[in-house]
Design a protein around this motif. Structure first.
Motif, PDB file in Angstrom:
ATOM      1  N   GLU A   6      -2.239  -7.511  12.110  1.00 17.01           N
ATOM      2  CA  GLU A   6      -2.123  -6.052  12.054  1.00 17.01           C
ATOM      3  C   GLU A   6      -0.783  -5.622  11.450  1.00 17.01           C
ATOM      4  OE1 GLU A   6      -5.176  -7.235  14.878  1.00 17.01           O
ATOM      5  OE2 GLU A   6      -3.058  -7.782  14.695  1.00 17.01           O
ATOM      6  N   GLN A   7       0.285  -6.305  11.824  1.00 13.23           N
ATOM      7  CA  GLN A   7       1.592  -5.975  11.262  1.00 13.23           C
ATOM      8  C   GLN A   7       1.671  -6.318   9.784  1.00 13.23           C
ATOM      9  OE1 GLN A   7       3.686  -8.286  14.308  1.00 13.23           O
ATOM     10  NE2 GLN A   7       4.850  -6.441  14.869  1.00 13.23           N
ATOM     11  N   LEU A   8       1.071  -7.448   9.396  1.00 14.41           N
ATOM     12  CA  LEU A   8       1.053  -7.822   7.979  1.00 14.41           C
ATOM     13  C   LEU A   8       0.285  -6.789   7.157  1.00 14.41           C
ATOM     14  CD1 LEU A   8       0.392 -11.670   8.258  1.00 14.41           C
ATOM     15  CD2 LEU A   8       2.532 -10.553   7.586  1.00 14.41           C
ATOM     16  N   LEU A   9      -0.799  -6.284   7.704  1.00 19.44           N
ATOM     17  CA  LEU A   9      -1.578  -5.261   7.003  1.00 19.44           C
ATOM     18  C   LEU A   9      -0.788  -3.964   6.870  1.00 19.44           C
ATOM     19  CD1 LEU A   9      -5.096  -5.860   8.618  1.00 19.44           C
ATOM     20  CD2 LEU A   9      -4.369  -6.466   6.293  1.00 19.44           C
ATOM     21  N   GLU A  10      -0.018  -3.631   7.894  1.00 17.73           N
ATOM     22  CA  GLU A  10       0.822  -2.430   7.823  1.00 17.73           C
ATOM     23  C   GLU A  10       1.914  -2.587   6.766  1.00 17.73           C
ATOM     24  OE1 GLU A  10       2.362  -1.635  11.679  1.00 17.73           O
ATOM     25  OE2 GLU A  10       0.398  -1.234  12.580  1.00 17.73           O
ATOM     26  N   LEU A  11       2.555  -3.763   6.741  1.00 24.44           N
ATOM     27  CA  LEU A  11       3.571  -4.024   5.726  1.00 24.44           C
ATOM     28  C   LEU A  11       2.974  -3.955   4.325  1.00 24.44           C
ATOM     29  CD1 LEU A  11       5.439  -7.039   7.395  1.00 24.44           C
ATOM     30  CD2 LEU A  11       6.372  -4.743   6.998  1.00 24.44           C
ATOM     31  N   GLU A  12       1.797  -4.522   4.173  1.00 22.59           N
ATOM     32  CA  GLU A  12       1.115  -4.506   2.890  1.00 22.59           C
ATOM     33  C   GLU A  12       0.835  -3.079   2.448  1.00 22.59           C
ATOM     34  OE1 GLU A  12      -2.245  -7.489   1.841  1.00 22.59           O
ATOM     35  OE2 GLU A  12      -3.272  -5.606   2.295  1.00 22.59           O
ATOM     36  N   ASP A  13       0.354  -2.258   3.361  1.00 25.77           N
ATOM     37  CA  ASP A  13       0.012  -0.877   3.038  1.00 25.77           C
ATOM     38  C   ASP A  13       1.233  -0.099   2.558  1.00 25.77           C
ATOM     39  OD1 ASP A  13      -1.829   1.366   2.958  1.00 25.77           O
ATOM     40  OD2 ASP A  13      -0.731   2.139   4.685  1.00 25.77           O
ATOM     41  N   ARG A  14       2.380  -0.341   3.186  1.00 28.92           N
ATOM     42  CA  ARG A  14       3.597   0.382   2.800  1.00 28.92           C
ATOM     43  C   ARG A  14       4.149  -0.114   1.470  1.00 28.92           C
ATOM     44  NH1 ARG A  14       5.035  -0.291   8.390  1.00 28.92           N
ATOM     45  NH2 ARG A  14       6.613  -1.845   7.837  1.00 28.92           N
ATOM     46  N   ALA A  15       3.962  -1.386   1.169  1.00 25.86           N
ATOM     47  CA  ALA A  15       4.598  -1.986  -0.002  1.00 25.86           C
ATOM     48  C   ALA A  15       3.807  -1.799  -1.291  1.00 25.86           C
ATOM     49  CB  ALA A  15       4.826  -3.481   0.246  1.00 25.86           C
ATOM     50  N   LEU A  16       2.490  -1.681  -1.193  1.00 22.28           N
ATOM     51  CA  LEU A  16       1.659  -1.690  -2.392  1.00 22.28           C
ATOM     52  C   LEU A  16       1.572  -0.325  -3.060  1.00 22.28           C
ATOM     53  CD1 LEU A  16      -1.326  -3.986  -1.316  1.00 22.28           C
ATOM     54  CD2 LEU A  16       0.793  -4.604  -2.504  1.00 22.28           C
ATOM     55  N   ALA A  17       1.278  -0.363  -4.361  1.00 19.17           N
ATOM     56  CA  ALA A  17       1.037   0.860  -5.123  1.00 19.17           C
ATOM     57  C   ALA A  17      -0.231   1.527  -4.594  1.00 19.17           C
ATOM     58  CB  ALA A  17       0.893   0.534  -6.600  1.00 19.17           C
ATOM     59  N   PRO A  18      -0.384   2.837  -4.784  1.00 19.47           N
ATOM     60  CA  PRO A  18      -1.555   3.533  -4.226  1.00 19.47           C
ATOM     61  C   PRO A  18      -2.883   3.063  -4.805  1.00 19.47           C
ATOM     62  CG  PRO A  18      -0.273   4.973  -5.665  1.00 19.47           C
ATOM     63  CD  PRO A  18       0.562   3.764  -5.420  1.00 19.47           C
ATOM     64  N   TYR A  19      -2.870   2.488  -5.999  1.00 20.03           N
ATOM     65  CA  TYR A  19      -4.104   2.039  -6.641  1.00 20.03           C
ATOM     66  C   TYR A  19      -4.388   0.557  -6.382  1.00 20.03           C
ATOM     67  CZ  TYR A  19      -0.234   1.247  -9.864  1.00 20.03           C
ATOM     68  OH  TYR A  19       0.986   0.911 -10.394  1.00 20.03           O
ATOM     69  N   ALA A  20      -3.558  -0.107  -5.595  1.00 20.23           N
ATOM     70  CA  ALA A  20      -3.767  -1.525  -5.278  1.00 20.23           C
ATOM     71  C   ALA A  20      -4.860  -1.683  -4.226  1.00 20.23           C
ATOM     72  CB  ALA A  20      -2.469  -2.149  -4.779  1.00 20.23           C
ATOM     73  N   MET A  21      -5.428  -2.889  -4.159  1.00 20.77           N
ATOM     74  CA  MET A  21      -6.452  -3.202  -3.174  1.00 20.77           C
ATOM     75  C   MET A  21      -5.784  -3.694  -1.900  1.00 20.77           C
ATOM     76  SD  MET A  21      -9.648  -3.389  -2.390  1.00 20.77           S
ATOM     77  CE  MET A  21     -10.046  -3.737  -0.669  1.00 20.77           C
ATOM     78  N   ARG A  22      -6.038  -3.004  -0.804  1.00 16.31           N
ATOM     79  CA  ARG A  22      -5.475  -3.403   0.477  1.00 16.31           C
ATOM     80  C   ARG A  22      -6.461  -4.264   1.250  1.00 16.31           C
ATOM     81  NH1 ARG A  22      -2.787   0.439  -1.629  1.00 16.31           N
ATOM     82  NH2 ARG A  22      -0.826   1.254  -0.766  1.00 16.31           N
ATOM     83  N   ALA A  23      -5.955  -5.312   1.870  1.00 14.44           N
ATOM     84  CA  ALA A  23      -6.825  -6.201   2.631  1.00 14.44           C
ATOM     85  C   ALA A  23      -7.507  -5.463   3.775  1.00 14.44           C
ATOM     86  CB  ALA A  23      -6.034  -7.394   3.153  1.00 14.44           C
ATOM     87  N   ALA A  24      -6.834  -4.458   4.325  1.00 16.59           N
ATOM     88  CA  ALA A  24      -7.418  -3.698   5.432  1.00 16.59           C
ATOM     89  C   ALA A  24      -8.653  -2.925   4.999  1.00 16.59           C
ATOM     90  CB  ALA A  24      -6.379  -2.736   6.009  1.00 16.59           C
ATOM     91  N   ALA A  25      -8.779  -2.658   3.684  1.00 17.16           N
ATOM     92  CA  ALA A  25      -9.903  -1.874   3.173  1.00 17.16           C
ATOM     93  C   ALA A  25     -11.022  -2.745   2.615  1.00 17.16           C
ATOM     94  CB  ALA A  25      -9.417  -0.906   2.095  1.00 17.16           C
TER      95      ALA A  25
END
Length: 382
Positions: A6-25
């Motif tokens: 869950e923390q890794l997904l949060e870090l990923e969400d904050r770090a990635l560009a808005p058009y990137a694919m998030r693992a949480a999605a």
């Protein structure tokens, strides 16, 4: 300090560009199963691919030079690792999901048969009346059916986005058929940059192997404007290009191509006013690409490699040998299936003989195919 999924997904969400694919999605897996406590879904997919039999076999599959030519030339495995490095560099600079880019790259070459593109062409011809053969589809078949590692399902049960990246892999030489994976839409930007990373790596490293082998002479590089310009920039004499100079040259060539893709792709995203992943998917053209000038130079480099390296008589001889070996093995197996290993005979009973033989042969390494040929056709072979 430890980081949960869950923390890794949060870090990923904050770090990635808005058009990137998030693992949480992610759209998830075909077969429901619990996710890891300390890995994101794409990290889990990467690890699953890494531990497959098909991935290990890439070590002894041809990139350009057949395995017995020497220990220093690229194989499918080293090519895969080099492309993954380029893909991660592109992804990080563009604010994309590095884990997704890496796993999409790792799995792409799983479906390649022995002897490189020559092997793929032979299997495609032999299977023309039996469902055909394409290494992209074979890669998908491996990760969704052929690999058996989990009790509840066949295949690796990878996430939807990774499977989409497999079927939508596209280069000048590979045109995908994305049936079942929204063929009317573009893949993620992570998948798009993998297409470019593949071409960047094989152009640079096939050139390197060609020079190392002596099939290409340094002075020939002056025929390509991109290479001639780079030599001038580095103050290198192409008439006397030593081993150290060659390494510098190839490294800087990679840097030129990677930098161009980063800048050209960033500019394309800005021009298209892309703000979301949905914008990426619905854009009429791929957003990841070269600048117009670099695209022309890359086309010239591809033509050079085709005429000077891939059609060199030494490589043509390898291709002819590969064709002879695979055609005879295929004919022997399909004519006398009793000589197949029991597991392949069982697969032939469950599905169809020709497809089972094709799966068996596509999984062979160069070395195994040659040894099998000797076992079947050398009268003194054991």
């Amino acid at each position: 300090m430890r980081y949960t999924r869950e923390q890794l997904l949060e870090l990923e969400d904050r770090a990635l560009a808005p058009y990137a694919m998030r693992a949480a999605a992610t759209r998830g897996r075909e077969h429901p199963e619990p996710e890891s406590a300390y890995r994101t879904p794409f990290q889990k997919d990467r690890d699953r691919v890494l531990h497959t039999t098909a991935f290990r076999r890439l070590e002894y599959k041809t990139q350009v030079f057949v395995n017995y030519e020497g220990d220093y030339y690229r194989t499918r495995l080293t090519h895969t690792l080099e492309v993954a490095q380029v893909a991660r560099s592109l992804a990080r600079a563009l604010g994309l999901n590095e884990d997704l880019a890496e796993v999409v790259r790792q799995r792409h070459d799983l479906g390649h048969p022995p002897f490189g593109h020559a092997g793929e062409q032979v299997l495609a011809e032999l299977m023309a009346d039996h469902g055909g053969f394409d290494h992209n589809k074979q890669s998908l078949r491996i990760v969704t059916w052929l690999e058996r590692r989990y009790p509840g399902f066949r295949g690796l049960n990878l996430t939807w986005e990774v499977r989409e990246g497999i079927v939508k892999h596209e280069t000048v030489y590979d045109l995908p058929s994305a049936e079942g994976y929204e063929p009317q839409l573009r893949p993620t930007l992570e998948a798009q940059i993998v297409n470019l990373a593949d071409e960047i790596a094989y152009n640079a490293h096939d050139l390197d192997d060609g020079l190392r082998s002596g099939l290409l002479e340094p002075r020939m590089l002056a025929e390509v404007e991109l290479l001639a310009e780079l030599a001038r920039e580095l103050d290198l004499d192409l008439e006397r290009l030593g081993e150290f100079d060659r390494r510098v040259f190839i490294r800087e060539l990679l840097g030129w191509m990677i930098t161009d893709v980063i800048e050209a792709t960033d500019a394309a995203i800005a021009r298209a006013n892309v703000r979301t992943l949905e914008d990426v998917r619905r854009h009429p053209e791929a957003l990841a690409g070269y600048s117009a000038a670099m695209a022309e130079r890359m086309a010239e480099l591809r033509r050079f490699l085709y005429t000077r390296l891939y059609r060199h008589y030494h490589i043509v001889r390898q291709v002819a040998k590969a064709r002879h070996v695979l055609e005879r093995l295929f004919a022997a197996y399909t004519r006398t299936p009793e000589m197949l290993p029991p597991t392949v005979q069982q697969a032939a009973e469950e599905e169809e003989l020709f497809r089972a033989v094709c799966d068996y042969m596509a999984g062979m390494t160069d070395r195994y195919a040659l040894e099998e040929y000797a076992r079947l056709f050398d009268p003194y072979g054991r």
